[in-house]
Design an enzyme around this catalytic site. Structure first.
Site, PDB file in Angstrom:
ATOM      1  N   HIS A  91      -0.562  -2.997   4.853  1.00 38.79           N
ATOM      2  CA  HIS A  91       0.617  -3.272   4.036  1.00 38.79           C
ATOM      3  C   HIS A  91       1.609  -4.047   4.891  1.00 38.79           C
ATOM      4  O   HIS A  91       2.045  -3.578   5.939  1.00 38.79           O
ATOM      5  CB  HIS A  91       1.256  -1.982   3.527  1.00 38.79           C
ATOM      6  CG  HIS A  91       2.420  -2.231   2.612  1.00 38.79           C
ATOM      7  ND1 HIS A  91       2.293  -2.279   1.240  1.00 38.79           N
ATOM      8  CD2 HIS A  91       3.735  -2.464   2.875  1.00 38.79           C
ATOM      9  CE1 HIS A  91       3.479  -2.527   0.698  1.00 38.79           C
ATOM     10  NE2 HIS A  91       4.364  -2.643   1.665  1.00 38.79           N
ATOM     11  N   CYS A  92       1.961  -5.245   4.455  1.00 33.58           N
ATOM     12  CA  CYS A  92       2.834  -6.124   5.227  1.00 33.58           C
ATOM     13  C   CYS A  92       4.272  -6.016   4.708  1.00 33.58           C
ATOM     14  O   CYS A  92       4.547  -6.398   3.562  1.00 33.58           O
ATOM     15  CB  CYS A  92       2.355  -7.576   5.135  1.00 33.58           C
ATOM     16  SG  CYS A  92       3.365  -8.721   6.105  1.00 33.58           S
TER      17      CYS A  92
END
Length: 382
Positions: A181-182
């Site tokens: 998850h960025c």
């Protein structure tokens, strides 16, 4: 004197009533009993069955920490995206307002053409891939009943999980071929937007390196100018006039110093030099940090694995080595084939139209089924 059974029963009953009365008086509040029951449940979960290991214990102990990190990342996702847009826009403003006019005055026609063409191509690739990586959903497994094969059931979503699918605690959904998850995208990196994420990192690194190298001389000139005029401001302007100079009237009445002309360094020049220094420092820092991340993801793509699968495969490799066996990643098709599958290259022209130019094509496969242990030939013959 005989012992009567009814008398003994009556005595036991009185003792029991007194004991229950004392227990009721010493009963703890309900919320304390609930917390105590929850703590006992956590402790018992450590040795609930034979499948419990150190990872389960670690996850249980640090669950509040994970929850806090997920909550903060979810809350500040929009802030991170805003920072990316603002910082990138500031570099563009400095380049168009200050750097390009200097380039047009000092460089030759060939160098100007190269800088303008390459810079705008790089800019288009950055903007396109960042927009697509942010707005494209990473891909989710179906929630309705279907005949697709799956490898497990998600403990949180309670739905079948296909191969290479993992649950994201921030998005609170299962992601197909999840990488991570960025927070800078405020989105998960998965099957449908992994290519956009990598291209954004790659072209952003290339753009920062381009600005850092081409702006090195401008940075040195700006830094030296600021240092030179910084010492000039400290010195007191003016030359003292004494003796005959005062008598012949070189100065107005009451003035003892002859004021020299102000140095040719205006507020605009100072802001231009500081802006160039800011641009060079920011682009150089991002080039180093983001370049290292890009190289790491390039290595993972060459191996046919994601960031999560890197840890899982390493753990499985160690487990197999203890048994005297060799573990092989079932989704490693070879370095060249891994890149073809990742970019969706199906013919030679796709290296130009799908890699070097903006392209919104979907990735190879549906993300639900994967071919494992392919034969040693091109998956996508080119």
């Amino acid at each position: 004197m005989r012992w009567c059974p009814s008398s003994s029963f009556h005595l036991l009953r009185c003792v029991r009533l007194r004991t229950c009365t004392k227990r009721r008086r010493n009963t703890l509040p309900l919320w304390i009993r609930e917390i105590w029951a929850y703590i006992r449940l956590l402790v018992q979960s450590f040795y609930f069955n034979s499948l419990t290991d150190s990872d389960v214990v670690f996850d249980s102990v640090f669950e509040p920490v994970f929850w806090t990190v997920d909550y903060i990342t979810r809350s500040f996702g929009t802030v991170f995206v805003f920072l990316v847009v603002v910082l990138t826009s500031s570099i563009l403003a400095i380049a168009y307002l200050f750097v390009l006019p200097m380039v047009f005055r000092t460089y030759s026609t060939a160098w100007i053409t190269w800088h303008v063409c390459y810079g705008h191509w790089n800019l288009v690739m950055i903007v396109f891939n960042y927009y697509k990586a942010t707005m494209t959903h990473p891909g989710h497994p179906p929630t309705v009943k279907n005949d697709r094969p799956f490898v497990s059931v998600c403990k949180k979503c309670i739905i079948p999980k296909p191969a290479r699918t993992h649950h994201c605690g921030i998005c609170n959904r299962c992601i197909l071929r999840m990488d991570h998850h960025c927070p800078w995208l405020n989105n998960c990196v998965g099957h449908l937007n992994h290519r956009y994420f990598f291209n954004f990192c790659l072209f952003m690194t290339m753009g920062c390196v381009f600005c850092s190298i081409s702006g090195r001389n401008l940075f040195l000139d700006a830094y030296n100018a600021i240092e030179r005029f910084k010492h000039t401001d400290v010195e007191k302007p003016g030359v003292p006039v004494t003796g005959m100079g005062v008598l012949i009237g070189l100065l107005p009445p009451g003035q003892t110093n002859y004021q020299t002309a102000a140095p040719p360094y205006t507020f605009k020049d100072k802001m231009i030099n500081k802006s160039i220094i800011y641009m060079w420092v920011l682009t150089s820092t991002v080039a180093v940090a983001l370049g290292a991340l890009t190289c790491w993801h390039a290595v993972l793509i060459s191996r046919g694995e994601t960031s999560i699968e890197r840890h899982l495969n390493h753990r499985e490799k160690e487990r197999m080595e203890k048994r005297g066996r060799v573990y092989k990643n079932p989704f490693d098709y070879g370095r060249l084939n891994n890149w073809k599958v990742f970019f969706g290259v199906q013919k030679r022209s796709h290296w130009l139209t799908r890699v070097l130019l903006p392209s919104g094509h979907t990735p190879s496969g549906d993300g639900l089924t994967w071919e494992a242990f392919p034969v040693k030939k091109d998956v996508i013959p080119v």
